[in-house]
Motif scaffolding. Structure first.
Motif, PDB file in Angstrom:
ATOM      1  N   ASN A   9       0.858  -1.179   0.000  1.00 49.41           N
ATOM      2  CA  ASN A   9       0.000   0.000   0.000  1.00 49.41           C
ATOM      3  C   ASN A   9       0.901   1.237   0.000  1.00 49.41           C
TER       4      ASN A   9
ATOM      5  N   GLU B  71      -5.590   4.087  -5.326  1.00 49.83           N
ATOM      6  CA  GLU B  71      -6.454   3.285  -4.468  1.00 49.83           C
ATOM      7  C   GLU B  71      -7.592   2.669  -5.266  1.00 49.83           C
TER       8      GLU B  71
ATOM      9  N   GLN C  16      -6.270  -0.181  -7.345  1.00 47.29           N
ATOM     10  CA  GLN C  16      -5.870  -1.299  -6.494  1.00 47.29           C
ATOM     11  C   GLN C  16      -7.078  -2.034  -5.939  1.00 47.29           C
TER      12      GLN C  16
ATOM     13  N   GLN D 189      -8.891  -4.329  -8.408  1.00 46.03           N
ATOM     14  CA  GLN D 189      -8.206  -5.592  -8.615  1.00 46.03           C
ATOM     15  C   GLN D 189      -8.367  -6.509  -7.407  1.00 46.03           C
ATOM     16  N   ARG D 190      -8.196  -5.950  -6.217  1.00 41.50           N
ATOM     17  CA  ARG D 190      -8.305  -6.770  -5.013  1.00 41.50           C
ATOM     18  C   ARG D 190      -9.711  -7.331  -4.822  1.00 41.50           C
TER      19      ARG D 190
ATOM     20  N   SER E 106      -0.399  -8.977  -3.967  1.00 36.03           N
ATOM     21  CA  SER E 106       0.887  -8.284  -3.886  1.00 36.03           C
ATOM     22  C   SER E 106       1.470  -8.273  -2.478  1.00 36.03           C
TER      23      SER E 106
END
Length: 264
Positions: free
Chosen positions: A147, A220, A223, A226-227, A241
């Motif tokens: 992060n 953010e 990210q 994707q998460r 990651s």
């Protein structure tokens, strides 16, 4: 005098956290009240739905880590569930959202008010807020939390005496009740609890104030997309990651080797 560096940061540099720290006893009391008074059904729901889950971070042996929270990616949990249309084995999206709101308002009204106060005055700088408990014997394997747009603060709520610590690079850092420990979690680390008691903190992830806000918001969003696709139950906190790479193990081992050589 405590020393700070690129991964262990001085909480005084982040004055917006003072409001949370000033209310640490209230926050701790709400956590204790929930643990001691919530029904078995409420406990089950809270840990199943309000807790971020990781498929990447592993523990050694059978020791456990448990977590649940009320704020994820700047949204209260009931809003986050609806925004991402999260469905659970035992709850649909709307049912989970309604129950999450009920739990938050019933057990954590003061924590929610403090978060709202801080975020109102600081452009929604706090992104995640959740309780993290290390149960006795916990030993989490080396990992990173990728992060780069955020720092992670731990507000000590229940911290037993003894060997409960965060090993990061060549240091071993400790939590203290009523105080923030601030880390850059992009560095490889592995915490443990070798005591016979639970350790509970309020985990607070916040945007790095020195980075352009538009830039970190865009990162953010990409990210989280994707998460959530990989694992919706991560609540955007954890992702693939987070797995430590070979070079992380080398870096971590080398740091310790240099300290050992220096000590010898």
């Amino acid at each position: 005098m405590e020393t700070f560096n690129e991964y262990h940061l001085n909480s005084a540099e982040f004055p917006f956290l003072e409001t949370l720290q000033d209310n640490w006893l209230v926050i701790r009391d709400e956590f204790k009240h929930f643990i001691n008074n919530a029904s078995p059904e409420e406990i089950k729901f809270t840990y199943e739905v309000l807790g971020p889950k990781s498929k990447t971070i592993k523990t050694k042996g059978n020791s456990k880590y448990s977590a649940f929270g009320i704020l994820f990616q700047g949204l209260f949990i009931e809003e986050y569930i609806k925004l991402h249309h999260i469905k659970y084995p035992d709850y649909g999206t709307n049912d989970a959202s309604a129950k999450a709101l009920e739990i938050r308002e019933k057990y954590f009204p003061n924590l929610a008010k403090v978060i709202e106060k801080v975020n109102f005055s600081n452009e929604d700088i706090i992104r995640n807020a959740y309780f993290g408990t290390f149960h006795p014997g916990l030993d989490i394997k080396l990992h990173v939390n990728y992060n780069p747009h955020m720092n992670r603060g731990y507000l000590g709520l229940i911290v037993p005496e003894g060997d409960v610590a965060m090993k990061i690079c060549h240091e071993q850092l400790y939590w203290h009740e009523g105080e923030f420990l601030i880390l850059d979690h992009s560095y490889p680390h592995c915490p443990h609890n070798y005591t016979n008691y639970d350790r509970t903190v309020l985990v607070v992830d916040f945007f790095k104030p020195d980075k352009p806000r538009a830039e970190v918001i865009q990162f953010e969003q990409e990210q989280i997309a994707q998460r959530m696709q990989d694992n919706p139950y991560s609540l955007g906190v954890f992702g693939k990651s987070d797995k430590a790479k070979e070079e992380d193990f080398i870096k971590y081992g080398l740091a310790h080797q240099l300290e050992w050589d220096k000590a010898l």
